[in-house]
Scaffold this motif. Structure first.
Motif: not given
Length: 246
Positions: A41-42, A45, A159, A162, A166, A169-170
């Motif tokens: 995911v990181r 993004l 967000n 996220l 993590y 943010k997106w």
């Protein structure tokens, strides 16, 4: 592939990600899977944030992703959660691909939300958790421009998740259909999706469901693109410039 070989493959991957060597023996399969998912995911993004959109791209050539979520309330900061997500990939108003999933929240869906959306607790019992599904959602969005009606609501939940999970943010580009409609029709107010759909006589058989609302918004976006073209708003630059002075 034997178990020992799989272990060493996992170990090498984790070492390459910075996991201390002394911790490898204590990491089980489930922990490893969760760790890999977080790294994925990181990484995804970061890649999305690196991409730059050419503002001279014509609107009919740009990829727009229509997004909608259903949530248990209005405030992720107070424990409300996503329990359904849908997205449609479109080019020039034409549907190219569709994504939909139910999500199993930590808390039960309130009765009044179930009555509104038709989604009950038993419907999401076998659904994935948001943490299990987020990578699929982000992969589907890709480097398209996200659009939706009151899209800020959906992005606030995404967000919040996220950031909580993590610490990221997106931040890719997004546009709100309401803002665009009120720019086109300067003396009109489209405070709800219902108002917009009614104006264009667009039916929505599954209103207040993520997939049903996205399907209706795909048709709405097609109509909006036609309106923009009629006003000689033809590129992303034209659109952003028009919104900036609306």
């Amino acid at each position: 592939m034997n178990e020992q070989h799989r272990f060493w493959q996992r170990a090498l991957r984790m070492l390459s990600m910075g996991v201390p060597r002394e911790q490898l023996s204590s990491v089980g399969e489930n922990d490893h899977r969760a760790f890999q998912q977080e790294v994925w995911v990181r990484t995804l993004l970061k890649e999305l944030q690196k991409k730059r959109i050419d503002m001279n791209t014509r609107l009919e050539n740009a990829t727009f992703i229509v997004v909608d979520t259903e949530t248990t309330g209005f405030s992720p900061q107070h424990g409300d959660e996503i329990f359904a997500m849908a997205a449609a990939k479109t080019i020039n108003g034409t549907l190219k691909d569709f994504y939909f999933t139910l999500i199993r929240p930590d808390k039960e869906i309130p009765d009044h939300i179930s009555q509104l959306t038709g989604v009950k607790a038993e419907d999401v019992q076998a659904a994935p958790r948001l943490k299990e599904e987020m990578n699929n959602f982000l992969s589907f969005i890709g480097d398209g421009i996200v659009i939706g009606y009151h899209i800020g609501h959906d992005l606030s939940f995404i967000n919040h998740f996220l950031w909580t999970e993590y610490r990221t943010k997106w931040i890719a580009r997004f546009l709100d259909m309401q803002q665009i409609l009120e720019m086109i029709h300067r003396n009109a107010v489209f405070s709800t999706l219902d108002a917009a759909l009614s104006y264009y006589h667009i039916p929505c058989e599954k209103r207040h469901t993520a997939d049903g609302d996205v399907q209706a918004m795909v048709e709405l976006w097609k109509r909006i693109l036609e309106e923009l073209k009629s006003q000689e708003i033809e590129t992303l630059y034209d659109l952003y410039a028009a919104l900036s002075i609306a």
